[in-house]
Scaffold this active site. Sequence first.
Site, PDB file in Angstrom:
ATOM      1  N   HIS A 161       7.264  -8.367  11.992  1.00 46.59           N
ATOM      2  CA  HIS A 161       7.999  -7.096  12.127  1.00 46.59           C
ATOM      3  C   HIS A 161       8.935  -7.067  13.344  1.00 46.59           C
ATOM      4  CE1 HIS A 161       5.626  -5.416   8.956  1.00 46.59           C
ATOM      5  NE2 HIS A 161       4.497  -5.437   9.645  1.00 46.59           N
ATOM      6  N   ASP A 198       2.102 -10.998   3.452  1.00 41.25           N
ATOM      7  CA  ASP A 198       1.541  -9.814   4.120  1.00 41.25           C
ATOM      8  C   ASP A 198       1.878  -8.583   3.286  1.00 41.25           C
ATOM      9  OD1 ASP A 198       0.654  -9.017   7.239  1.00 41.25           O
ATOM     10  OD2 ASP A 198       1.736  -7.440   6.181  1.00 41.25           O
ATOM     11  N   HIS A 200       2.813  -5.703   4.276  1.00 35.49           N
ATOM     12  CA  HIS A 200       3.936  -4.952   4.838  1.00 35.49           C
ATOM     13  C   HIS A 200       5.195  -5.813   4.806  1.00 35.49           C
ATOM     14  CE1 HIS A 200       0.315  -3.237   6.825  1.00 35.49           C
ATOM     15  NE2 HIS A 200       0.934  -2.096   6.632  1.00 35.49           N
ATOM     16  N   ASP A 291      -3.714  -8.643   4.728  1.00 37.15           N
ATOM     17  CA  ASP A 291      -3.904  -7.232   4.402  1.00 37.15           C
ATOM     18  C   ASP A 291      -3.474  -6.962   2.964  1.00 37.15           C
ATOM     19  OD1 ASP A 291      -1.273  -7.761   5.055  1.00 37.15           O
ATOM     20  OD2 ASP A 291      -1.117  -6.234   6.610  1.00 37.15           O
ATOM     21  N   TYR A 331      -6.996  -6.826   8.029  1.00 35.05           N
ATOM     22  CA  TYR A 331      -7.757  -5.913   8.881  1.00 35.05           C
ATOM     23  C   TYR A 331      -9.150  -5.581   8.346  1.00 35.05           C
ATOM     24  CZ  TYR A 331      -3.030  -5.723  10.563  1.00 35.05           C
ATOM     25  OH  TYR A 331      -1.793  -6.095  11.021  1.00 35.05           O
TER      26      TYR A 331
END
Length: 711
Positions: A161, A198, A200, A291, A331
Amino acid sequence: MGRTNEGGGAGWGGGGGFTPDSWADKGNRKRRQRGHAAAAVQRQPSPECDIEVPERLLSSYEQLKHYHLVERCIHVPVREGTEEEIMLVHSSEYLEVVKSTQTMNEEELRRVSENYDAVYFHPNTYRCAKLAVGATLQLVDSVMSGKVCNGMALVRPPGHHSQRNAANGFCVFNNVAIAAQYAKRRYGLQRILIVDWDVHHGQGIQYVFEEDPSVLYYSWHRYEHQQFWPLLRESDYDAVGQGKGKGFNLNVPWNKVGMGNSDYLAAFFHVLLPVAFEFVPELILVSSGYDSGIGDPEGQMTATPECFAHLTHFLMQLANGRVCAVLEGGYHLKSLSESVCMTVKTLLRDPLPQISGEMAPCLSAVESIQNVRAAHKPYWKCLMYEEATPLHNLSTKSQQMMEAELIQTSTHPTAKQVVGTTNSDEAIKTDRFLESHMKKILFPVPPVKTASAIVSKVDAHLLPISVQVEMEMNAQELKTLVSAFDAELVKEEKALLSLQNVLAVLDKILKKKVCNGIAESSVASVSTTFALKHCFDFGLQRVLCIVVGDMDLELDLDDGKILLMNICQKQQTEKTNSKYHISLNWKEDAGRNNFFCAVLGFILPVAYSYQPDLMIIVIGPNRSLGVNAISLLTCLLQGLAESRILVVIQDTEIKLVQSVAKALSGVSTPDFGAYAPAFQENFLEIKRLRDQLQQEWKMLRCSVKDWISGN
């Protein structure tokens, strides 16, 4: 961590965040809203960050030790990334800001953190972030220098990110983006593939390379029509890149939660892999966030750990197997650690576990796949014949609007409305499920990968070292078995020798003493029929049999125990195409490999839909495929049936046997030859079969029209 060229170990790169008082210290964790914005409900402020914690690395490392994977790996020494390396992506001004946090007190750190979205600084952040960069680059160096074949870097903080001038979403320095720039500069690479699984969107990587045609960036991510973090319009399917980089940015937006194994595989089959093989990368970097796995509070997806083994397996067929996986998110500690282990086991070329769940992508996944294919059709030859058109009225939109209205009119939000919050009961259920699930899918690795029974033209020393040459079976035992099958065959010495070769290898595979094998047979049709009977006597329920060339097998295909796929030159009658008997007429491109379209767009989806217990590939006379195409088929199918494949070759030729043995043993990735798009007549053949069989084999669906007609 990386696998050596001999297959003996893996290079290990770990750095950043191992100590409990490092990044996001336990005593001073914080968290900002990072979840489902459509709910219009803000989470209650919390003084602690309960997900991006040091235990993410510790639990993963402990699980690797539990499976005895660490001892099979080569440790790659970790160093700090230099300022010059960091500035391959980040500005000097931003670097100075991060560096300055080393001497700040808690209040100063809080003020700096508030300048960014969901990033929280600690005095140790700068050093840990530099270690994460350095570990990633050390892994790249080890792979590119040939010290290891591939590897994984377990690092914190994550990176995908972070942007040129900003930390973002737990990320400080963009480890993977820096690695790509570093590899281009140091090794002169011209084509790098970045795969971001991922949950995200790695917008930081996208921003760095959106105008760069030397980097192909692929990301799937929870999007929900721009209602999930990072809430960006440019995370949608039509963000294809800018300028010279158009077509080199592939976003697959997931517009609902619950995406699982079949959805992820479908996106690989119908989007990433065709484009990636056409791109021909020289190095693959994986933003390896878990995740997107089952039980994760952020992702809320359902992919089980072995799914990541299959994804890794496919990537290893590219770039001569040069794959560098770098940890991003993840997570739920149990889901994360098991998924890391599945990735590492695959990098070590262990046989893959059978993938769980029904193989049928959901409508929302198919919508996203169709949109990505439509957006990228102008840029890639592999998509040029597709009738893909973008969809704007997606099935999830009306449902999403209703949910938003319900939440906005509610004065007391429930736990279900605040999507992304951790539910301890659900976490415990996931732990228990994974404990049971992993026991079911894991199995001992056979001591020998590949067995061979080749007696003519090819001497044993011409095969890869890891291939074990089988000795003859007991003659009386063989005759007893053959007599029960066909008493006349016992009298034919040539046929008996062929059956002996096939059975010697097959028996080892069925008893799991080897993963796979290759056998010569002068009467391949008889040998294959005999082998299939032996499989069912042994107790197998489903065998995928792929015949390459002109060969007639008299088989009972009504009960579904055999799926017979014939790849041939001669035209077959329409009636031969049924659920369990498929004839694929193929015209090969001389000098180039145009078989990618068939393998990725048809054979793999059908095979994964069928989920066989064993695969038999028969290479007969008048074969319609060259050596490179057969090697491609053999490599990609090894994700199925716990990697159990028997290859039967009738007309032995040295180059073919060597290439197939190389593909089965995994010593290195065979040369698949120059990529060529399929001829239009070949594409029409694939389309005809898809239209005919997509109701039976649901992984074939890559458009909404397909999905609707198949229901």
